[in-house]
Each structure stands twice: as structure tokens, then as C-alpha cells.
Design a protein around this motif. Structure first.
Motif, PDB file in Angstrom:
ATOM      1  N   ASP A 143     -21.837  -1.665  -6.962  1.00 45.77           N
ATOM      2  CA  ASP A 143     -22.570  -2.138  -8.132  1.00 45.77           C
ATOM      3  C   ASP A 143     -21.894  -3.398  -8.666  1.00 45.77           C
ATOM      4  N   PRO A 144     -22.604  -4.555  -8.665  1.00 44.64           N
ATOM      5  CA  PRO A 144     -21.969  -5.790  -9.141  1.00 44.64           C
ATOM      6  C   PRO A 144     -21.625  -5.743 -10.627  1.00 44.64           C
ATOM      7  N   ASN A 145     -22.299  -4.908 -11.384  1.00 47.73           N
ATOM      8  CA  ASN A 145     -22.018  -4.811 -12.814  1.00 47.73           C
ATOM      9  C   ASN A 145     -21.025  -3.694 -13.127  1.00 47.73           C
ATOM     10  N   GLY A 146     -20.510  -3.033 -12.103  1.00 45.79           N
ATOM     11  CA  GLY A 146     -19.592  -1.918 -12.317  1.00 45.79           C
ATOM     12  C   GLY A 146     -18.341  -2.310 -13.082  1.00 45.79           C
ATOM     13  N   PHE A 147     -17.727  -3.399 -12.683  1.00 48.15           N
ATOM     14  CA  PHE A 147     -16.504  -3.840 -13.353  1.00 48.15           C
ATOM     15  C   PHE A 147     -16.810  -4.252 -14.787  1.00 48.15           C
ATOM     16  N   ASP A 148     -17.880  -5.026 -14.983  1.00 50.31           N
ATOM     17  CA  ASP A 148     -18.261  -5.454 -16.336  1.00 50.31           C
ATOM     18  C   ASP A 148     -18.566  -4.251 -17.222  1.00 50.31           C
ATOM     19  N   ALA A 149     -19.263  -3.270 -16.665  1.00 48.07           N
ATOM     20  CA  ALA A 149     -19.595  -2.069 -17.433  1.00 48.07           C
ATOM     21  C   ALA A 149     -18.328  -1.288 -17.784  1.00 48.07           C
ATOM     22  N   TYR A 150     -17.396  -1.211 -16.838  1.00 46.01           N
ATOM     23  CA  TYR A 150     -16.138  -0.511 -17.098  1.00 46.01           C
ATOM     24  C   TYR A 150     -15.366  -1.195 -18.223  1.00 46.01           C
ATOM     25  N   VAL A 151     -15.251  -2.515 -18.154  1.00 50.35           N
ATOM     26  CA  VAL A 151     -14.516  -3.248 -19.188  1.00 50.35           C
ATOM     27  C   VAL A 151     -15.209  -3.123 -20.543  1.00 50.35           C
ATOM     28  N   ALA A 152     -16.543  -3.185 -20.551  1.00 54.11           N
ATOM     29  CA  ALA A 152     -17.280  -3.031 -21.812  1.00 54.11           C
ATOM     30  C   ALA A 152     -17.054  -1.650 -22.414  1.00 54.11           C
ATOM     31  N   ALA A 153     -17.007  -0.631 -21.581  1.00 51.77           N
ATOM     32  CA  ALA A 153     -16.849   0.729 -22.081  1.00 51.77           C
ATOM     33  C   ALA A 153     -15.409   1.063 -22.458  1.00 51.77           C
ATOM     34  N   HIS A 154     -14.437   0.510 -21.729  1.00 55.07           N
ATOM     35  CA  HIS A 154     -13.039   0.902 -21.920  1.00 55.07           C
ATOM     36  C   HIS A 154     -12.139  -0.213 -22.423  1.00 55.07           C
ATOM     37  N   GLY A 155     -12.670  -1.382 -22.680  1.00 52.42           N
ATOM     38  CA  GLY A 155     -11.852  -2.527 -23.075  1.00 52.42           C
ATOM     39  C   GLY A 155     -11.103  -2.331 -24.376  1.00 52.42           C
ATOM     40  N   THR A 156     -11.761  -1.808 -25.392  1.00 49.45           N
ATOM     41  CA  THR A 156     -11.113  -1.634 -26.692  1.00 49.45           C
ATOM     42  C   THR A 156      -9.968  -0.626 -26.632  1.00 49.45           C
ATOM     43  N   PRO A 157     -10.162   0.560 -26.035  1.00 48.74           N
ATOM     44  CA  PRO A 157      -9.014   1.469 -25.932  1.00 48.74           C
ATOM     45  C   PRO A 157      -7.873   0.900 -25.079  1.00 48.74           C
ATOM     46  N   LEU A 158      -8.206   0.154 -24.043  1.00 52.34           N
ATOM     47  CA  LEU A 158      -7.162  -0.458 -23.221  1.00 52.34           C
ATOM     48  C   LEU A 158      -6.394  -1.520 -24.005  1.00 52.34           C
TER      49      LEU A 158
END
Length: 167
Positions: free
Chosen positions: A2-17
């Protein structure tokens, strides 16, 4: 893949990271830089990571490695910022809350990097000794030793600060 997989992961987990990186460094801008560098490394391996269940551990390990080695790459003139973001807690005095948070932040900043990383992983990420040892690259016994020494040092530092400033 999925080309948007990384972007989706960062959008979902960026703030806690980012929060995790901030707790390690004590400096918001350094935490952003560290997270960005770690995510660049993760992005290179995304096609492999995407097929595993260990994405979260891999990203946290990348952030930890950036944190544990950042002093080697940075100039010796860079130091963590003396300011921390204000987090309001309902029902308590603002000045007292700020003084307690500042005392804890100062005490955390004074800890060696390994001890600070262990305490953040234990109390912020809620990981057990085995998981922390896998992330940092040491045995669970070493994790317990770092935690014990770090907590003892925190208690001593906070008591000194409380005696001198807070009460």
C-alpha cells in the motif's frame, strides 16, 4: 504494498511517537529532528516492515537509537531546552503544578541516557523489562539495574529540589 501505508502509519502514530521522543530528549525541537531521522530510516525499510507485526517496536527502537547516539553526531554546544510544554491538570494550582513538573523535568534531564530511556519506556510506554531490554539491547537484569539507579537518583534530586525551592 500500500503506497499510503507509511503515510497512514505516521498520521495515526506520529503524535505519540513525538511525545515519546520528547520525553527522552526534553527538547521539543530535538525530538522532532530525532523522530524525522528515525522515520526516514523506517521509510527505507517500509516494504519489509509492512508485512510484519513489529512496526511499533521497530519505530521505537529507531527513535531510541537516535536518542542514544545523538550526542555523538551533534555539536557539544547543543543542550536541551529549559522550557517544557504546559499541560493543564484539572483541580490543581497552576503554580504548584508547574513547579512539580519542572522539578521532575530537571531531575529527568540530569539522568544518564540509558537510565532515562529505561524509565521512559517503563512508565510512559508501559513496557516490561524483557521488552525494554530487547529495544535497548541489554538483559532484563541490566534494565532493572538502570531503573533502580534512575529512580533512586530521581528521588534524591526531587527531594533536593523540593527542599530548596518547592516547600
Amino acid at each position: 504494498m500500500d503506497p499510503n501505508g507509511f503515510d497512514a502509519y505516521v498520521a495515526a502514530h506520529g503524535t505519540p511517537l513525538l511525545r515519546f521522543a520528547f520525553l527522552l530528549t526534553g527538547n521539543y525541537h530535538l525530538a522532532e529532528d530525532m523522530l524525522q531521522e528515525a522515520l526516514m530510516r523506517v521509510h527505507r525499510r517500509w516494504s519489509t516492515l509492512e508485512r510484519t507485526d513489529a512496526i511499533g517496536n521497530y519505530v521505537r527502537r529507531a527513535i531510541l537509537r537516535q536518542y542514544l547516539s545523538w550526542r555523538r553526531r551533534r555539536s557539544s554546544g547543543e543542550t536541551p531546552s529549559a522550557t517544557a510544554p504546559d499541560v493543564a491538570l484539572p483541580g490543581s494550582d497552576h503554580a504548584e503544578r508547574y513547579a512539580e513538573r519542572d522539578a521532575l523535568r530537571q531531575a529527568l534531564t540530569a539522568l544518564p541516557r540509558q537510565q532515562r530511556a529505561v524509565l521512559v519506556l517503563r512508565f510512559y510506554e508501559d513496557l516490561d523489562d524483557t521488552a525494554i531490554g530487547e529495544l535497548i539491547g541489554c538483559s532484563p537484569a541490566t534494565v532493572r539495574a538502570h531503573a533502580s539507579r534512575g529512580l533512586a537518583r530521581l528521588r534524591g534530586t526531587v527531594h533536593e529540589l523540593e527542599g530548596g525551592r518547592l516547600r
